[in-house]
Design a protein around this motif. Structure first.
Motif, PDB file in Angstrom:
ATOM      1  N   GLY A 236     -66.572  62.090 -54.163  1.00  0.00           N
ATOM      2  CA  GLY A 236     -67.203  62.984 -55.748  1.00  0.00           C
ATOM      3  C   GLY A 236     -67.167  61.768 -56.588  1.00  0.00           C
ATOM      4  N   THR A 237     -66.149  59.860 -56.830  1.00  0.00           N
ATOM      5  CA  THR A 237     -66.757  59.368 -57.717  1.00  0.00           C
ATOM      6  C   THR A 237     -67.302  58.399 -56.914  1.00  0.00           C
ATOM      7  N   ALA A 238     -67.443  58.042 -55.638  1.00  0.00           N
ATOM      8  CA  ALA A 238     -68.631  57.356 -55.500  1.00  0.00           C
ATOM      9  C   ALA A 238     -69.976  57.917 -55.180  1.00  0.00           C
ATOM     10  N   TRP A 239     -70.416  59.357 -55.662  1.00  0.00           N
ATOM     11  CA  TRP A 239     -71.383  60.301 -55.689  1.00  0.00           C
ATOM     12  C   TRP A 239     -71.790  59.551 -57.414  1.00  0.00           C
ATOM     13  N   GLN A 240     -70.510  59.515 -58.258  1.00  0.00           N
ATOM     14  CA  GLN A 240     -71.065  59.374 -59.554  1.00  0.00           C
ATOM     15  C   GLN A 240     -71.506  57.661 -59.598  1.00  0.00           C
ATOM     16  N   VAL A 241     -71.008  57.251 -59.146  1.00  0.00           N
ATOM     17  CA  VAL A 241     -71.584  55.450 -58.663  1.00  0.00           C
ATOM     18  C   VAL A 241     -72.856  55.807 -58.722  1.00  0.00           C
ATOM     19  N   TYR A 242     -73.609  56.256 -57.483  1.00  0.00           N
ATOM     20  CA  TYR A 242     -74.853  56.592 -56.476  1.00  0.00           C
ATOM     21  C   TYR A 242     -75.703  57.197 -58.181  1.00  0.00           C
ATOM     22  N   ASP A 243     -74.916  57.776 -58.866  1.00  0.00           N
ATOM     23  CA  ASP A 243     -75.808  58.626 -59.874  1.00  0.00           C
ATOM     24  C   ASP A 243     -75.879  56.923 -61.601  1.00  0.00           C
ATOM     25  N   LEU A 244     -74.760  56.385 -61.477  1.00  0.00           N
ATOM     26  CA  LEU A 244     -75.244  55.577 -62.386  1.00  0.00           C
ATOM     27  C   LEU A 244     -76.219  54.127 -61.728  1.00  0.00           C
ATOM     28  N   MET A 245     -75.742  54.015 -60.190  1.00  0.00           N
ATOM     29  CA  MET A 245     -76.739  53.131 -59.680  1.00  0.00           C
ATOM     30  C   MET A 245     -77.905  52.822 -59.666  1.00  0.00           C
ATOM     31  N   THR A 246     -78.745  54.576 -59.739  1.00  0.00           N
ATOM     32  CA  THR A 246     -80.070  54.620 -59.833  1.00  0.00           C
ATOM     33  C   THR A 246     -80.751  54.979 -60.904  1.00  0.00           C
ATOM     34  N   SER A 247     -79.321  55.095 -61.459  1.00  0.00           N
ATOM     35  CA  SER A 247     -79.998  55.262 -63.526  1.00  0.00           C
ATOM     36  C   SER A 247     -80.285  53.914 -64.035  1.00  0.00           C
ATOM     37  N   GLN A 248     -80.103  53.090 -62.793  1.00  0.00           N
ATOM     38  CA  GLN A 248     -79.655  51.596 -63.868  1.00  0.00           C
ATOM     39  C   GLN A 248     -80.701  50.864 -63.183  1.00  0.00           C
ATOM     40  N   GLY A 249     -81.783  51.603 -62.115  1.00  0.00           N
ATOM     41  CA  GLY A 249     -83.054  51.412 -61.033  1.00  0.00           C
ATOM     42  C   GLY A 249     -82.718  50.614 -59.733  1.00  0.00           C
ATOM     43  N   VAL A 250     -81.408  50.285 -59.992  1.00  0.00           N
ATOM     44  CA  VAL A 250     -81.039  50.034 -58.166  1.00  0.00           C
ATOM     45  C   VAL A 250     -81.233  51.084 -56.947  1.00  0.00           C
ATOM     46  N   GLN A 251     -82.405  51.141 -56.059  1.00  0.00           N
ATOM     47  CA  GLN A 251     -82.934  51.910 -55.006  1.00  0.00           C
ATOM     48  C   GLN A 251     -81.519  51.371 -53.821  1.00  0.00           C
ATOM     49  N   PRO A 252     -80.896  52.349 -53.897  1.00  0.00           N
ATOM     50  CA  PRO A 252     -80.170  52.348 -52.136  1.00  0.00           C
ATOM     51  C   PRO A 252     -80.813  51.373 -50.748  1.00  0.00           C
ATOM     52  N   ASP A 253     -80.104  51.202 -50.259  1.00  0.00           N
ATOM     53  CA  ASP A 253     -81.223  50.911 -48.726  1.00  0.00           C
ATOM     54  C   ASP A 253     -79.622  51.713 -47.474  1.00  0.00           C
ATOM     55  N   LEU A 254     -80.475  51.345 -46.252  1.00  0.00           N
ATOM     56  CA  LEU A 254     -79.842  52.040 -45.135  1.00  0.00           C
ATOM     57  C   LEU A 254     -78.093  51.784 -45.174  1.00  0.00           C
ATOM     58  N   ARG A 255     -77.637  51.312 -46.133  1.00  0.00           N
ATOM     59  CA  ARG A 255     -76.344  49.941 -45.531  1.00  0.00           C
ATOM     60  C   ARG A 255     -75.700  51.192 -46.538  1.00  0.00           C
ATOM     61  N   PHE A 256     -75.933  51.204 -47.578  1.00  0.00           N
ATOM     62  CA  PHE A 256     -75.046  52.089 -48.998  1.00  0.00           C
ATOM     63  C   PHE A 256     -75.113  54.165 -48.113  1.00  0.00           C
ATOM     64  N   TYR A 257     -75.947  54.320 -47.770  1.00  0.00           N
ATOM     65  CA  TYR A 257     -75.930  55.635 -46.737  1.00  0.00           C
ATOM     66  C   TYR A 257     -76.335  55.482 -46.067  1.00  0.00           C
ATOM     67  N   SER A 258     -75.244  54.830 -44.756  1.00  0.00           N
ATOM     68  CA  SER A 258     -73.975  54.710 -43.740  1.00  0.00           C
ATOM     69  C   SER A 258     -73.210  55.195 -44.874  1.00  0.00           C
ATOM     70  N   GLN A 259     -72.659  54.105 -45.723  1.00  0.00           N
ATOM     71  CA  GLN A 259     -71.188  53.927 -46.009  1.00  0.00           C
ATOM     72  C   GLN A 259     -71.049  55.489 -46.837  1.00  0.00           C
ATOM     73  N   LEU A 260     -71.745  56.227 -47.093  1.00  0.00           N
ATOM     74  CA  LEU A 260     -72.036  57.403 -47.807  1.00  0.00           C
ATOM     75  C   LEU A 260     -71.085  58.912 -46.652  1.00  0.00           C
ATOM     76  N   LEU A 261     -72.346  58.195 -46.005  1.00  0.00           N
ATOM     77  CA  LEU A 261     -72.349  59.136 -44.082  1.00  0.00           C
ATOM     78  C   LEU A 261     -70.466  59.124 -43.853  1.00  0.00           C
ATOM     79  N   HIS A 262     -70.449  57.837 -43.590  1.00  0.00           N
ATOM     80  CA  HIS A 262     -68.716  57.451 -43.085  1.00  0.00           C
ATOM     81  C   HIS A 262     -67.539  58.785 -43.968  1.00  0.00           C
ATOM     82  N   GLY A 263     -68.326  58.443 -45.372  1.00  0.00           N
ATOM     83  CA  GLY A 263     -67.464  59.259 -46.904  1.00  0.00           C
ATOM     84  C   GLY A 263     -67.315  60.663 -46.567  1.00  0.00           C
ATOM     85  N   ALA A 264     -68.478  60.918 -46.203  1.00  0.00           N
ATOM     86  CA  ALA A 264     -68.500  62.922 -46.248  1.00  0.00           C
ATOM     87  C   ALA A 264     -67.845  62.745 -44.783  1.00  0.00           C
ATOM     88  N   THR A 265     -67.854  61.790 -43.614  1.00  0.00           N
ATOM     89  CA  THR A 265     -67.325  62.131 -42.885  1.00  0.00           C
ATOM     90  C   THR A 265     -65.941  62.291 -42.263  1.00  0.00           C
TER      91      THR A 265
END
Length: 834
Positions: free
Chosen positions: A381-410
């Motif tokens: 849940g905190t990781a998704w809050q970091v994702y929202d903060l990052m996108t609000s500051q204009g930083v776009q996630p890359d594939l490695r970022f998505y792989s970390q979220l996917l690992h956390g969901a697993t």
């Protein structure tokens, strides 16, 4: 012959009044009053030497040939100019020339051993044996020091020598130690080092040599030697005034690489107090090593801020970004470490605030590091809050970022997060094998989660292969997977599709996790045939593992194994490439699945698989040895690895009728040259604890510690299976006491041998502390025999067998204590003699 430099007559007269030039070993000759004209002419050609002696001249009287103790001034002045300047500043004027001679002698001798530092072990031992027979006093002192129990006893023995004699012997003893006994150089340095302002250059050269020797070591010896050198350097810093020595940055770097985090922190504090300047690259290495340990991350952040404020590092440069990433990275916490997780959360927030205060602008790498730490600690849940903060500051996630979220969901088995990730993934992410492997892993893991939640005991077929194959067939080529399986994938796809058309229930109809994935996996589009990618060995390993766990009958396992083994013998290129990359992965999965089925026949089938692996590997190796130049005969069949033996041991220890066979399997593993890892030891301890075998559990714990594996949380969990824990702890304490007594007795024996060698008149005799290696080998064989005979057929409810096991464990520990004392003595004192 090389000409020595000129010196005026007045200076020559003054020097002769202060000391004899023959004792100073300086080649001096007076400058001629008038330079001959012939000296301006070109040099005549070199003529062949004749047998007749050349008539002597006035200039030849002060010229001497190079001797063993001769050190010419010409060509040596520039390299040691700074050393001479510091030496003149540190010593009195009347003692300068004697100190200068000591400097030249040290540099000459150190240059010699530096040129020979790359000698192999056999040559070093050969030359050292010859030097030991010479009876030189320096080598006799080194032998006496090495016979002492520890560094403190070495220091006491060194203090028995008069102070003036110690000052003269320090440099010869230290240079011989570096050359002949480099393994013990850090301990001897700590024992004999004394504060002397005229020895600064020798201390710097000592650490230069030890750092170079450390660089050439390998494996555990390198780490142990690195810690010893770091301890010697700390001892030098704590016992000398400020700016006494100034080590090279490269020397500090090599010492830092193998020092512990605590030693790195102490070195940083000592160097700051010492006021020694550090290069910006050396400071970066300090930050990197301090960031590995959570309790030193604040010190690493302070040093990083210091470099940024001094202008040595760009706050938004690549180096600063990499160091900030290392500081923000935290180890994964287990489920029971709640206090550590809370403290890490506070520390993480403090570090983020501190990095932002000195101007660091977080980028995608920093956000990915933060999200990885949160996912590893089950804070999705905190990781998704970091994702929202990052996108609000204009930083776009890359594939490695998505792989970390996917690992956390697993890890959290969170289906909502998994669906959200699939919705956010760009289309090009489906051609990235890391992302696709993450999706396949989630599908398989969620069924394992449900299996544990429903407390379903194996053997239970896991119905994850169907949906994994549907996803796989949309993105990958089916050819490589078809080569590994014993079914027709086209027919399998047709059968699944026809079953859906007929309205028949799928094989996973009773699994909630599969029903929730049905609509989610529809978000994955199907690629065209020409756009599909080739699967890697990691992807194939996931699919084959899921396929094996999907079998509902043991006969299907045996059929699959027979097909796989035949294809491997025939040299199928896909299977050969897979085995070369993944080793015994498929064999281990088959053995684990076979042992989940009860019955003696299944246990024998698992043993047959291991036997086939041994036979095939031996036959393949024999063919290659017969014709080693033929690349087609390279060994293809994998021998059982430590993972294979661990799986086999785990399966037998969990079978009621075969639990007593665990020690036999452990013995077989050692006979085939495979060393147990931490998982193997924990499996053995857990199996004995479930049997309530106090003696075997205590023996396994002692053997695990002797193998240099410290207990972890899995070891404690395994030990908790034992009901009589107090009895086991008392037994361990008794064994520990006996171990200390045996060790003390053995050390006393070594000290007695050292005294006998000291009183012996025959100096050509090899000392007993070097000959102790033969005794070590004999005792090591005895220990191996005793440890292998620990297998005792124990029946429940009979105390006699348990007492027999306790007796065997105590006998093993008695020998282990003596072996450990001799092993420590051999490694630290006579390792280079073996």
């Amino acid at each position: 012959m090389q000409q020595a430099p000129f010196i005026c007559r007045s200076c020559l007269s003054n020097l002769r009044q202060q000391g004899d030039p023959l004792q100073l070993r300086l080649s001096l000759r007076p400058r001629p009053l008038v330079r001959p004209v012939s000296s301006f002419a070109p040099s005549p050609p070199i003529q062949q030497s004749s047998s007749q002696p050349r008539p002597g001249t006035e200039l030849d009287r002060n010229e001497r040939p190079f001797s063993r103790d001769y050190m010419p001034l010409k060509g040596r002045r520039d390299p040691w100019k700074e050393d001479r300047r510091v030496l003149r500043k540190n010593v009195r004027k009347d003692a300068y020339f004697n100190s200068l001679v000591d400097l030249y002698r040290w540099k000459r001798r150190f240059t010699q051993i530096w040129a020979q530092r790359a000698l192999d072990k056999e040559q070093r031992v050969k030359y050292r044996d010859e030097a030991l027979q010479s009876g030189r006093p320096e080598l006799q002192i080194i032998q006496d020091l090495l016979c002492q129990r520890d560094v403190d006893h070495m220091r006491q023995a060194w203090q028995l020598i008069p102070k003036e004699t110690r000052a003269k012997l320090w440099r010869p003893v230290m240079v011989d130690t570096l050359h002949w006994f480099p393994d013990q150089a850090p301990d001897i340095f700590r024992a004999i080092f004394e504060r002397d302002k005229s020895n600064f250059y020798a201390v710097v050269d000592c650490f230069l040599y030890m750092a170079d020797y450390l660089k050439r070591l390998k494996g555990p010896l390198q780490s142990e030697y690195g810690r010893a050198v770091a301890g010697a350097l700390l001892h030098c810093y704590h016992n000398t005034p400020k700016r006494f020595i100034c080590l090279r940055q490269n020397t500090i770097y090599h010492i830092l690489r193998h020092a512990t985090a605590e030693q790195v922190y102490e070195l940083l504090m000592a160097i700051k107090k010492y006021r020694q300047r550090l290069h910006v690259y050396t400071k970066q290495h300090f930050v990197w090593h301090l960031a590995k340990e959570p309790k030193y991350k604040l010190a690493a952040a302070d040093l990083l801020r210091e470099m940024v404020q001094d202008g040595q590092l760009d706050v938004n440069g690549l180096h600063c970004a990499a160091l900030a990433t290392a500081i923000l990275s935290f180890p994964r916490m287990s489920a029971g470490d709640k206090e550590d997780r809370d403290s890490f959360t506070t520390l993480r927030s403090q570090l983020n605030q501190e990095l932002l205060e000195f101007g660091l602008q977080p980028n995608i790498i920093h956000y990915t590091t933060i999200v990885r730490n949160l996912c590893d600690n089950n804070e999705l849940g905190t990781a998704w809050q970091v994702y929202d903060l990052m996108t609000s500051q204009g930083v776009q996630p890359d594939l490695r970022f998505y792989s970390q979220l996917l690992h956390g969901a697993t890890l959290a088995n969170e289906h909502r997060s998994f669906r959200r990730i699939l919705e956010l993934l760009p289309r090009e992410a489906l051609q990235d094998t890391v992302i696709v492997n993450g999706v396949l892993t989630f599908i398989h893991t969620t069924t394992v989660w449900e299996l544990r939640k429903r407390k379903m005991k194996p053997p239970v077929p896991i119905p994850s292969f169907e949906y994994m194959f549907r996803t796989y067939s949309k993105l990958f080529d089916l050819g490589p997977l078809q080569a590994l399986l014993n079914i027709d994938l086209q027919n399998y796809t047709t059968e699944v599709h026809q079953r859906e058309l007929d309205g028949l229930g799928p094989s996973w109809s009773g699994w909630q996790s599969m029903r929730s994935l049905k609509n989610t996996l529809a978000l994955i589009p199907e690629l065209k045939a020409e756009a599909r990618i080739q699967p890697g060995n990691d992807t194939l390993n996931l699919m084959v593992t899921s396929f094996i766990r999907n079998f509902s009958q043991p006969s299907s396992l045996i059929e699959f194994y027979s097909n796989f083994r035949n294809r491997l013998k025939q040299g199928d290129p896909t299977i050969l490439a897979f085995v070369a990359s993944k080793g015994t992965s498929i064999h281990d999965t088959i053995i684990k699945a076979v042992l989940e089925w009860q019955g003696t026949n299944m246990a024998l089938a698992a043993l047959d698989i291991v036997s086939d692996m041994l036979k095939d590997a031996a036959a393949s190796r024999a063919l290659f040895d017969a014709d080693p130049h033929n690349p087609d005969l390279e060994p293809r069949h994998p021998a059982p690895s430590v993972y294979t033996w661990s799986v086999l041991l785990h399966g037998f220890m969990h079978r009621r009728e075969h639990r007593e066979q665990g020690d036999r399997i452990f013995k077989m593993m050692r006979e085939h040259g495979v060393q147990a890892n931490r998982v193997t030891w924990n499996t053995l301890i857990a199996g004995h604890a479930r049997l309530q075998a106090v003696g075997k559990t205590a023996s396994a714990l002692q053997r695990m510690e002797a193998a240099e594996y410290t207990p972890d949380r899995f070891t404690l969990r395994a030990f908790s299976y034992l009901l009589n824990r107090e009895g086991a702890l008392q037994m361990l304490q008794r064994l520990q006491d006996k171990k200390q007594k045996r060790k003390a007795a053995f050390v006393a024996k070594l000290a007695e041998a050292a005294v006998q060698n000291e009183n012996s008149e025959d100096m050509s005799k090899v000392p007993d502390w070097i000959a102790a290696q033969d005794e070590y080998r004999m005792m090591e064989e005895q220990l191996r025999d005793i440890s292998e005979s620990v297998v005792v057929e124990e029946s429940l409810g009979e105390g006699g067998e348990e007492r027999e096991m306790v007796k065997a464990a105590e006998e093993w520990e008695e020998t282990a204590g003596e072996i450990e004392g001799l092993e420590a003595y051999r490694v630290r004192n006579v390792a280079s003699a073996l």
